[in-house]
Design an enzyme around this catalytic site. Structure first.
Site, PDB file in Angstrom:
ATOM      1  N   HIS A 249      47.956  39.111  44.145  1.00 12.96           N
ATOM      2  CA  HIS A 249      46.093  40.709  43.754  1.00 12.96           C
ATOM      3  C   HIS A 249      45.044  39.617  43.797  1.00 12.96           C
ATOM      4  O   HIS A 249      44.642  38.685  44.300  1.00 12.96           O
ATOM      5  CB  HIS A 249      46.534  39.575  41.978  1.00 12.96           C
ATOM      6  CG  HIS A 249      46.138  38.267  41.432  1.00 12.96           C
ATOM      7  ND1 HIS A 249      47.094  37.824  40.855  1.00 12.96           N
ATOM      8  CD2 HIS A 249      44.819  37.595  41.363  1.00 12.96           C
ATOM      9  CE1 HIS A 249      46.589  36.431  40.593  1.00 12.96           C
ATOM     10  NE2 HIS A 249      45.569  36.381  40.471  1.00 12.96           N
TER      11      HIS A 249
ATOM     12  N   GLU B 273      43.141  39.389  30.553  1.00 11.85           N
ATOM     13  CA  GLU B 273      42.958  39.869  31.587  1.00 11.85           C
ATOM     14  C   GLU B 273      44.112  41.300  31.513  1.00 11.85           C
ATOM     15  O   GLU B 273      44.865  41.564  30.743  1.00 11.85           O
ATOM     16  CB  GLU B 273      43.694  38.989  32.280  1.00 11.85           C
ATOM     17  CG  GLU B 273      45.270  38.409  32.554  1.00 11.85           C
ATOM     18  CD  GLU B 273      45.892  37.752  32.716  1.00 11.85           C
ATOM     19  OE1 GLU B 273      45.603  36.297  33.571  1.00 11.85           O
ATOM     20  OE2 GLU B 273      47.035  38.503  34.021  1.00 11.85           O
TER      21      GLU B 273
ATOM     22  N   GLN C 152      43.679  42.075  39.173  1.00 10.46           N
ATOM     23  CA  GLN C 152      43.239  41.747  38.207  1.00 10.46           C
ATOM     24  C   GLN C 152      42.491  41.541  37.056  1.00 10.46           C
ATOM     25  O   GLN C 152      41.314  41.384  37.657  1.00 10.46           O
ATOM     26  CB  GLN C 152      44.210  39.829  38.462  1.00 10.46           C
ATOM     27  CG  GLN C 152      43.785  39.531  37.337  1.00 10.46           C
ATOM     28  CD  GLN C 152      43.866  37.185  37.458  1.00 10.46           C
ATOM     29  OE1 GLN C 152      43.839  36.877  38.585  1.00 10.46           O
ATOM     30  NE2 GLN C 152      45.602  37.239  37.167  1.00 10.46           N
TER      31      GLN C 152
ATOM     32  N   HIS D  89      38.551  36.129  44.005  1.00  6.89           N
ATOM     33  CA  HIS D  89      39.047  35.665  43.668  1.00  6.89           C
ATOM     34  C   HIS D  89      40.329  36.312  44.505  1.00  6.89           C
ATOM     35  O   HIS D  89      40.436  37.488  44.644  1.00  6.89           O
ATOM     36  CB  HIS D  89      39.979  34.338  43.240  1.00  6.89           C
ATOM     37  CG  HIS D  89      40.603  34.845  42.235  1.00  6.89           C
ATOM     38  ND1 HIS D  89      40.395  34.959  41.027  1.00  6.89           N
ATOM     39  CD2 HIS D  89      41.647  34.980  41.884  1.00  6.89           C
ATOM     40  CE1 HIS D  89      41.313  35.292  39.934  1.00  6.89           C
ATOM     41  NE2 HIS D  89      42.006  35.069  40.604  1.00  6.89           N
TER      42      HIS D  89
ATOM     43  N   GLU E 203      43.909  31.794  44.862  1.00  9.77           N
ATOM     44  CA  GLU E 203      45.037  30.814  44.347  1.00  9.77           C
ATOM     45  C   GLU E 203      46.169  31.451  45.527  1.00  9.77           C
ATOM     46  O   GLU E 203      46.212  31.521  45.740  1.00  9.77           O
ATOM     47  CB  GLU E 203      44.766  31.979  43.156  1.00  9.77           C
ATOM     48  CG  GLU E 203      45.953  31.302  41.703  1.00  9.77           C
ATOM     49  CD  GLU E 203      45.402  32.610  41.089  1.00  9.77           C
ATOM     50  OE1 GLU E 203      44.847  33.775  40.720  1.00  9.77           O
ATOM     51  OE2 GLU E 203      46.858  32.810  39.705  1.00  9.77           O
TER      52      GLU E 203
END
Ligand code: MC0
Length: 150
Positions: free
Chosen positions: A7, A43, A60, A84, A134
């Site tokens: 994502h 989220e 996301q 991110h 991530e």
């Protein structure tokens, strides 16, 4: 092994308004939404495409639930935008260990709980050319369902 983009995390001030932008502009619908108290976010996961490894790629959308959360602090400093990127892997523990050996700071000693029951960790943006990164291992498939059905 990192096999796909899981994502792209996008920080926003108002989740409902941002979801509506993605629906009205692109026709994307929310696949899943939740509050992650540990991370301090509300989220919405918008599925963009499925992937050949049985996973998928999402946007996301992240609204902070408190000002002192990672997203709250980042929003106050930078405003809305890409927060991110996340890579999907079948084994977040192994990939995090390999990457740590290469001298990149892995932020958690043990992966924590992410969206839809996934296991996640983060790499420090200062070690990744300015990109908070991530690593995600999706939750195993629910009985009789796909990995994404949580
Ligand atoms: C901070 N920095 C970033 C950044 N956040 N750079 C690029 N992208 C970001 N997102 C930079 C700042 O500009 C600053 O640089 C330096 O890092 C230190 O930032 P800080 O504002 O002083 O904040 P810290 O050090 O307290 O925290 C930064 C850190 C934190 C990355 C360690 O945000 C963190 O632990 N992030 C991981 C967790 C997270 O982001 N959770 C939210 C998504 P200068 O040059 O000014 O010193 S939760 C999620 O995504 C879950 C639900 C899921 O996927 O399932």
């Amino acid at each position: 092994m990192l096999t796909r983009i899981d994502h792209i995390g996008i920080a926003c001030h108002d989740l409902d308004r941002t979801v509506e932008f993605y629906r009205a502009t692109y026709g994307f619908e929310v696949h899943h939404s939740e509050i992650n108290e540990e991370q301090g976010v509300r989220e919405a996961m918008i599925k963009v495409n499925d992937a050949s490894d049985g996973g998928a790629t999402y946007l996301q959308l992240l609204e902070p639930t408190r000002e002192d959360s990672a997203v709250g602090k980042w929003l106050a400093k930078n405003g809305e935008g890409v927060h991110h990127i996340a890579f999907g892997t079948a084994d977040v523990d192994a990939d995090a260990a390999d990457i740590r050996e290469k001298g990149v700071r892995v932020l958690y000693d043990e992966p924590r709980t992410g969206s839809m029951g996934s296991r996640i960790t983060f790499l420090h943006p200062k070690d990744c050319h300015g990109v908070l990164t991530e690593l995600v291992t999706a939750a195993p498939p629910a009985e009789g369902g796909s990995p994404e059905d949580h």
